[in-house]
Design a protein around this motif. Structure first.
Motif, PDB file in Angstrom:
ATOM      1  N   ASN A 169       0.806  -1.233   0.000  1.00  0.00           N
ATOM      2  CA  ASN A 169       0.000   0.000   0.000  1.00  0.00           C
ATOM      3  C   ASN A 169       0.839   1.282   0.000  1.00  0.00           C
ATOM      4  O   ASN A 169       0.296   2.362   0.198  1.00  0.00           O
ATOM      5  N   ALA A 170       2.143   1.151  -0.189  1.00  0.00           N
ATOM      6  CA  ALA A 170       2.994   2.353  -0.148  1.00  0.00           C
ATOM      7  C   ALA A 170       2.793   3.202  -1.394  1.00  0.00           C
ATOM      8  O   ALA A 170       3.136   4.386  -1.408  1.00  0.00           O
ATOM      9  N   GLY A 171       2.267   2.586  -2.445  1.00  0.00           N
ATOM     10  CA  GLY A 171       2.029   3.333  -3.683  1.00  0.00           C
ATOM     11  C   GLY A 171       2.996   2.944  -4.798  1.00  0.00           C
ATOM     12  O   GLY A 171       3.192   3.714  -5.734  1.00  0.00           O
ATOM     13  N   LYS A 172       3.545   1.756  -4.716  1.00  0.00           N
ATOM     14  CA  LYS A 172       4.526   1.324  -5.731  1.00  0.00           C
ATOM     15  C   LYS A 172       3.876   1.178  -7.109  1.00  0.00           C
ATOM     16  O   LYS A 172       4.425   1.631  -8.110  1.00  0.00           O
ATOM     17  N   SER A 173       2.721   0.551  -7.116  1.00  0.00           N
ATOM     18  CA  SER A 173       2.059   0.348  -8.413  1.00  0.00           C
ATOM     19  C   SER A 173       1.580   1.679  -8.983  1.00  0.00           C
ATOM     20  O   SER A 173       1.627   1.899 -10.193  1.00  0.00           O
ATOM     21  N   THR A 174       1.158   2.578  -8.099  1.00  0.00           N
ATOM     22  CA  THR A 174       0.746   3.907  -8.555  1.00  0.00           C
ATOM     23  C   THR A 174       1.949   4.621  -9.162  1.00  0.00           C
ATOM     24  O   THR A 174       1.847   5.272 -10.199  1.00  0.00           O
ATOM     25  N   PHE A 191      -1.165  -5.985  -0.419  1.00  0.00           N
ATOM     26  CA  PHE A 191      -0.910  -7.108  -1.331  1.00  0.00           C
ATOM     27  C   PHE A 191      -1.852  -7.115  -2.532  1.00  0.00           C
ATOM     28  O   PHE A 191      -2.366  -8.146  -2.938  1.00  0.00           O
ATOM     29  N   THR A 192      -2.044  -5.926  -3.081  1.00  0.00           N
ATOM     30  CA  THR A 192      -2.780  -5.832  -4.348  1.00  0.00           C
ATOM     31  C   THR A 192      -1.933  -6.467  -5.441  1.00  0.00           C
ATOM     32  O   THR A 192      -2.425  -7.216  -6.272  1.00  0.00           O
ATOM     33  N   THR A 193      -0.635  -6.151  -5.401  1.00  0.00           N
ATOM     34  CA  THR A 193       0.277  -6.710  -6.394  1.00  0.00           C
ATOM     35  C   THR A 193       0.768  -8.062  -5.887  1.00  0.00           C
ATOM     36  O   THR A 193       1.313  -8.149  -4.791  1.00  0.00           O
ATOM     37  N   ASN A 284       6.149   9.112   0.207  1.00  0.00           N
ATOM     38  CA  ASN A 284       4.985   9.223  -0.685  1.00  0.00           C
ATOM     39  C   ASN A 284       3.724   9.705   0.065  1.00  0.00           C
ATOM     40  O   ASN A 284       3.680   9.692   1.283  1.00  0.00           O
ATOM     41  N   LYS A 285       2.751  10.050  -0.720  1.00  0.00           N
ATOM     42  CA  LYS A 285       1.416  10.487  -0.271  1.00  0.00           C
ATOM     43  C   LYS A 285       1.475  11.849   0.432  1.00  0.00           C
ATOM     44  O   LYS A 285       0.801  12.071   1.441  1.00  0.00           O
ATOM     45  N   ASP A 287       0.329  14.521  -0.489  1.00  0.00           N
ATOM     46  CA  ASP A 287      -0.880  15.335  -0.684  1.00  0.00           C
ATOM     47  C   ASP A 287      -1.768  15.267   0.559  1.00  0.00           C
ATOM     48  O   ASP A 287      -2.627  16.115   0.768  1.00  0.00           O
ATOM     49  N   CYS A 314       2.533  10.366  -5.533  1.00  0.00           N
ATOM     50  CA  CYS A 314       2.287   9.642  -6.779  1.00  0.00           C
ATOM     51  C   CYS A 314       0.908   9.983  -7.320  1.00  0.00           C
ATOM     52  O   CYS A 314       0.664   9.884  -8.516  1.00  0.00           O
ATOM     53  N   ALA A 315       0.010  10.392  -6.429  1.00  0.00           N
ATOM     54  CA  ALA A 315      -1.342  10.703  -6.868  1.00  0.00           C
ATOM     55  C   ALA A 315      -1.369  12.009  -7.662  1.00  0.00           C
ATOM     56  O   ALA A 315      -2.006  12.090  -8.708  1.00  0.00           O
TER      57      ALA A 315
HETATM   58  N1  LIG Z   1      -3.386  10.138  -1.248  1.00  0.00           N
HETATM   59  C1  LIG Z   1      -2.560   9.387  -1.926  1.00  0.00           C
HETATM   60  N2  LIG Z   1      -2.844   8.103  -2.131  1.00  0.00           N
HETATM   61  C2  LIG Z   1      -1.974   7.353  -2.844  1.00  0.00           C
HETATM   62  C3  LIG Z   1      -0.778   7.891  -3.362  1.00  0.00           C
HETATM   63  N3  LIG Z   1      -0.118   6.901  -4.007  1.00  0.00           N
HETATM   64  C4  LIG Z   1      -0.877   5.798  -3.900  1.00  0.00           C
HETATM   65  N4  LIG Z   1      -2.000   6.061  -3.204  1.00  0.00           N
HETATM   66  C5  LIG Z   1      -3.073   5.119  -2.874  1.00  0.00           C
HETATM   67  O1  LIG Z   1      -2.547   4.102  -2.061  1.00  0.00           O
HETATM   68  C6  LIG Z   1      -3.229   2.883  -2.320  1.00  0.00           C
HETATM   69  C7  LIG Z   1      -2.242   1.788  -2.623  1.00  0.00           C
HETATM   70  O2  LIG Z   1      -1.585   2.087  -3.806  1.00  0.00           O
HETATM   71  P1  LIG Z   1      -0.808   0.956  -4.635  1.00  0.00           P
HETATM   72  O3  LIG Z   1      -0.126   1.647  -5.753  1.00  0.00           O
HETATM   73  O4  LIG Z   1      -1.725  -0.148  -4.972  1.00  0.00           O
HETATM   74  O5  LIG Z   1       0.208   0.490  -3.556  1.00  0.00           O
HETATM   75  P2  LIG Z   1       1.255  -0.695  -3.670  1.00  0.00           P
HETATM   76  O6  LIG Z   1       2.477  -0.268  -2.972  1.00  0.00           O
HETATM   77  O7  LIG Z   1       1.408  -1.098  -5.075  1.00  0.00           O
HETATM   78  O8  LIG Z   1       0.544  -1.817  -2.824  1.00  0.00           O
HETATM   79  P3  LIG Z   1       0.718  -3.398  -2.928  1.00  0.00           P
HETATM   80  O9  LIG Z   1       0.630  -3.750  -4.372  1.00  0.00           O
HETATM   81  O10 LIG Z   1      -0.392  -3.944  -2.137  1.00  0.00           O
HETATM   82  O11 LIG Z   1       2.053  -3.719  -2.352  1.00  0.00           O
HETATM   83  C8  LIG Z   1      -4.162   3.160  -3.488  1.00  0.00           C
HETATM   84  O12 LIG Z   1      -5.434   3.365  -3.000  1.00  0.00           O
HETATM   85  C9  LIG Z   1      -3.621   4.441  -4.079  1.00  0.00           C
HETATM   86  O13 LIG Z   1      -4.633   5.200  -4.680  1.00  0.00           O
HETATM   87  C10 LIG Z   1      -0.511   9.274  -3.121  1.00  0.00           C
HETATM   88  O14 LIG Z   1       0.502   9.840  -3.514  1.00  0.00           O
HETATM   89  N5  LIG Z   1      -1.428   9.956  -2.393  1.00  0.00           N
END
Ligand SMILES: Nc1nc2c(ncn2[C@@H]2O[C@H](COP(=O)(O)OP(=O)(O)OP(=O)(O)O)[C@@H](O)[C@H]2O)c(=O)[nH]1
Ligand SMILES: [Mg+2]
Length: 461
Positions: A169-174, A191-193, A284-285, A287, A314-315
């Motif tokens: 959930n750190a925002g790696k995929s984003t 664990f989306t990815t 990250n995040k 915003d 990343c958003a």
């Molecule tokens: N507000 C905000 N939310 C973000 C940001 N980047 C990602 N998110 C949110 O964080 C959540 C997880 O983002 P992912 O990109 O799926 O995170 P991940 O690290 O790939 O997660 P896993 O695949 O589970 O390891 C999503 O709901 C995104 O919309 C950001 O910069 N700001």
């Protein structure tokens, strides 16, 4: 498509065909002689790295691969047909190991790279090959050799230049979907990815690199918690790691600094080499307002360790360009100044260290030279030093005029008198030496006269 990165397969090369035993039988030709042909060679099994593949999925379902055998030899001098080689396509970055010994046989890191895993058996010779003048009817032929067989373990290590690391959930995929055309699933749950994603990042000036997004790592991943840490193998070959910190996560044992420490601990447990790779830390995040509040203390804590933190979102895309510039700099130039806060201090430390070494190295040399000179050339030293300090012309004149008359020169050296005392005392005790002294003084006067003359003439010129 399902992602499979480790499989165990059995490969067997084809056997060679047997040679034939046959004799020519034809009307009006008696005792036609042996005409049994050779067997064909068995097909080999080889692997080729195919850049269009990204998974070892095919080998999950088919684990036995046998190449065809060579045809047997036939009569009428006919050789058996050799079997075609079996070529198994694997993704670039596949490691092939011997399953029994664990020995690494090859790392198929280059597109198109070929590895011969099992060699086909050689075809046997037909009886026509054994005919000699004394043995004209050989009733035997050679059997084909057996093809090699081996059980292999294929391991895929994706080839990426930059690896994305972080908690779930750190925002790696984003992140990867923002900088490349990769579109992995993004969702607000951990664990989306579940499998690594690759993305091609088009950086400026026609530079591009591959980025890998892997599943999140949590505390205890090395013991199998979460999805384990086996996915770290896909970032093992990366040159730079981007460590994404979820600044929005707080509570339940989570805070940015402890996340950073835990992930680095897990990296170390996985491999020292991986944990030693350059890491660009991105908060990250940003915003989110609560994330902004946590940024200050986190940045300060890492600054004290000499690590620079890149605030990004990343958003919204805020801070991404600066971060990517640093990533690209480390990747393409190898310079890590931008990811350290105290880089200049470190650099200056090095710089100051180098001369210190030099100085220490020169000092003993000087000391040694001094020691040597005091013993052997004690008398010469003052004589040699003075003219150098005063006037080089004097030295030349004194040498020419007086030859061996070092005394008068030694007299001038008040500081070195003690050294020059011995010869003076000895010579003073003899009359001859007094006379020589006087002569030497005269010659010195003459020499000085000559010198002044020379100076004058030099001035005119
Ligand atoms: N507000 C905000 N939310 C973000 C940001 N980047 C990602 N998110 C949110 O964080 C959540 C997880 O983002 P992912 O990109 O799926 O995170 P991940 O690290 O790939 O997660 P896993 O695949 O589970 O390891 C999503 O709901 C995104 O919309 C950001 O910069 N700001
Ligand atoms: Mg993800």
């Amino acid at each position: 498509m399902k992602f499979v990165d480790e499989v165990r397969i059995y490969v067997k090369a084809g056997d060679g065909g047997n040679g034939a035993v046959s004799f020519r039988r034809e009307k009006f030709i008696e005792r036609g002689g042996p005409n049994g042909g050779d067997g064909g060679n068995g097909g080999s099994v080889s692997f080729v790295a195919n850049p269009q593949l990204t998974t070892l999925l095919d080998y999950r379902y088919q684990q036995h691969h046998r190449a065809k055998n060579g045809e047997h030899g036939m009569g009428s001098d006919c050789n058996g047909r050799g079997a075609d080689d079996m070529v198994l396509q694997v993704p670039v970055g596949t490691l092939i190991r011997n399953e029994q010994t664990g020995e690494l046989l090859v790392d198929l890191g280059e597109p198109g790279q070929v590895f011969l895993a099992a060699k086909g058996g050689r075809g046997g010779l037909g009886n026509m090959n054994y005919a000699t003048s004394t043995r004209q009817t050989p009733r035997f032929a050679q059997d084909g050799a057996q093809g090699e067989e081996i059980t292999l373990r294929l391991e895929l290590k994706l080839l990426a230049d930059v690896g994305l690391l972080g908690f779930p959930n750190a925002g790696k995929s984003t992140f990867i979907s923002r900088v490349s055309r990769a579109r992995p699933k993004v969702a607000d749950y951990p664990f989306t990815t579940l499998v690594p994603n690759l993305g091609m990042v088009q950086y400026k000036d026609h530079l591009s690199f591959v980025m890998a997004d892997i599943p999140g790592i949590i505390e205890g991943a090395s013991e199998g918690v979460g999805l384990g840490h086996q996915f770290l193998r896909h970032v093992e070959r990366c040159k730079v790691l981007v460590h994404l910190i979820d600044m929005g996560a707080m509570g339940d044992g989570r805070d940015p600094l402890s996340d950073f420490n835990i992930l680095n601990k897990e990296l170390k447990k996985y491999s020292a080499e991986l944990s030693g790779k350059p890491q660009v830390v991105a908060a990250n995040k940003l915003d989110l307002t609560e994330a902004r509040e946590r940024l200050g203390p986190f940045t300060e804590a890492l600054r004290r360790r000499g690590i620079r933190v890149y605030p990004v979102s990343c958003a919204t895309g805020e801070g991404m360009q600066v971060l990517m510039d640093s990533v690209a700099e480390v990747l393409f130039t190898g310079r890590t100044d931008k990811i350290h806060t105290e880089a200049p201090a470190k650099g200056s430390g090095k710089r100051s260290g180098a001369p210190a070494k030099k100085a220490s190295a020169t000092r003993p040399a000087k000391k040694a030279a001094k020691k040597a000179s005091t013993r052997t050339a004690a008398a010469r030293k003052p004589a040699a030093k003075k003219p150098v300090r005063k006037a080089p012309a004097k030295k030349v004149v004194a040498k020419k005029a007086a030859g061996s008359a070092r005394k008068p020169v030694a007299k001038k050296g008040a500081a070195k008198k003690a050294v020059a005392k011995k010869p003076v005392a000895k010579k003073a005790s003899t009359r001859g030496s007094v006379a020589r002294k006087a002569v030497a003084k005269k010659t010195v006067r003459k020499a000085s006269a000559k010198k002044s003359a020379a100076k004058k003439s030099g001035g005119r010129r």
